[in-house]
Design an enzyme around this catalytic site. Sequence first.
Site, PDB file in Angstrom:
ATOM      1  N   GLU A  34      -7.826   6.572  -2.950  1.00 51.38           N
ATOM      2  CA  GLU A  34      -7.276   6.543  -4.298  1.00 51.38           C
ATOM      3  C   GLU A  34      -8.371   6.165  -5.297  1.00 51.38           C
ATOM      4  OE1 GLU A  34      -4.111   3.696  -3.961  1.00 51.38           O
ATOM      5  OE2 GLU A  34      -2.767   5.100  -2.963  1.00 51.38           O
TER       6      GLU A  34
ATOM      7  N   LEU B  42      10.556  -2.983   9.277  1.00 57.14           N
ATOM      8  CA  LEU B  42      11.615  -3.747   8.621  1.00 57.14           C
ATOM      9  C   LEU B  42      11.092  -5.112   8.169  1.00 57.14           C
ATOM     10  CD1 LEU B  42      14.716  -3.113   8.090  1.00 57.14           C
ATOM     11  CD2 LEU B  42      15.151  -4.859   9.829  1.00 57.14           C
TER      12      LEU B  42
ATOM     13  N   HIS C 163       0.077   5.243  -6.760  1.00 57.16           N
ATOM     14  CA  HIS C 163       0.215   3.884  -6.229  1.00 57.16           C
ATOM     15  C   HIS C 163       0.905   2.981  -7.253  1.00 57.16           C
ATOM     16  CE1 HIS C 163      -1.760   0.900  -3.206  1.00 57.16           C
ATOM     17  NE2 HIS C 163      -0.636   0.390  -3.684  1.00 57.16           N
TER      18      HIS C 163
ATOM     19  N   ARG D 239       1.421   2.152   2.882  1.00 61.27           N
ATOM     20  CA  ARG D 239      -0.029   2.304   2.823  1.00 61.27           C
ATOM     21  C   ARG D 239      -0.346   3.766   3.081  1.00 61.27           C
ATOM     22  NH1 ARG D 239      -1.043  -1.689   0.052  1.00 61.27           N
ATOM     23  NH2 ARG D 239      -3.239  -1.840   0.621  1.00 61.27           N
TER      24      ARG D 239
END
Length: 331
Positions: A269, A156, A297, A240
Site C-alpha cells: 500500500e 474470531l 485501508h 491484513r
Amino acid sequence: MAQRFRVVITDFITDDLRPERQVLGELADLIALDASSEQALVGQVEDASALMLYHNIEITRGTIERLRNCKLIVRCGVGYDNVDREFARTRGIAVANVPDYGTEEVADSAIGLTLALTRGIHLLNSLYRGGQEGWTYRSAAPVHRLRGRVFGVLGLGRIGTAAAVRARALGMDVVFYDPYKPDGYDKAVGIRRAETLDEVLRHVFVLSVHTPLTNETRGMINAETIGRMPRGSFLVNTARGAVVDTGAIPAAIASGQLAGAGIDVLAIEPPPADDPLIRAWRDPGHPAYHRVIVNPHSAFYAEEGLLDMRLKGAQAVHNALLGRPLRNVVN
C-alpha cells in the site's frame, strides 16, 4: 529539573499532535517524522525513549539495533506484523498494540461491503453510472435473500466477533473458523464453529477475513481456497492485505467463481499500477470493474476511533516512561 523524554511518532500522523501532547506533554518532547520508509528513520530515532508506529512503514532489526534508550514500541493499531517484535524482546524493548480502537468501525465496514456487494448496490451503481442501457433490477440478477445464508468469519478476535454479531442481526447463519479460539465463544455469541477451514469454505455465501497476518495465514485465501467456495460467493477482507492473494481475484470474478469482492487492505500500500487486481479493477472491460470494491485501508477510520488510537497509544507510552505495568504487550 525533571528528565524529559523524547518520543518519536514514526509515520502517518502529521498534525499538531494535540492528542499526544494531552497525554505526554508534561513528560516528553514529541516529534512526528511522517516517514514513508524505514530508511527515513536513520538519525531520527536512536535516542528515542519510545516509538509510536502506525502502518506506513516497517521497523526491522536494523532500526531496533540502533535504539539506545527505547522502552516501548507501540503499534498504534491492531496488527503488528510491521515490527520485529521478537528481536525487540531480545533488546529489552516491549512491543504493544492498540487492539480495541476501531473494532466497531472495521466490523461496520465489513458488513457495509457485504451489503453493497450481495444486494447488488455497488454493481447497479457502477453499471448505470457507466451508461448501461435499460433501467432494471435485472442487471444485478441473481440477488439472493441474506437470511439463512452462511456468513463465514475467518478469525474470531474482537473485530471478527463484532462482524459476526452484526451478520447474525441480519439473520445470516454465522460460522467461524479459528483454531486458536477456546471453546464456548460460539455459544456465547450464538454462532457455529467450524473445525476446519474447508468446512467454512464449502458453504459460505460471504467469507469475511479477520485474521492477523502470520506465517500461517499469509496467502491463506488464494486461487485454490477460493475454488473451494461455492460458485457465485463473495469475499471481503478488512484484516491484513497479505492474508489474501489478491492476484487470484480477477480470474475468480471473470469465471463467476466469485460474484464480488470487497478489499480494504492490500499486501503493498499504495499498490503499484501493475498490481493484477488493481489493473482489473480499473479496466472497464473486465468484470472486476463493476464487481470489486477497493478501499485505501480505510475500514478502521472514524474520527472517534482515530482519536482513541492516538490517545491509547500515547497512554501506553506514558505508562512505559513512568515504569508502570503495560497492557497489550505482544512480545
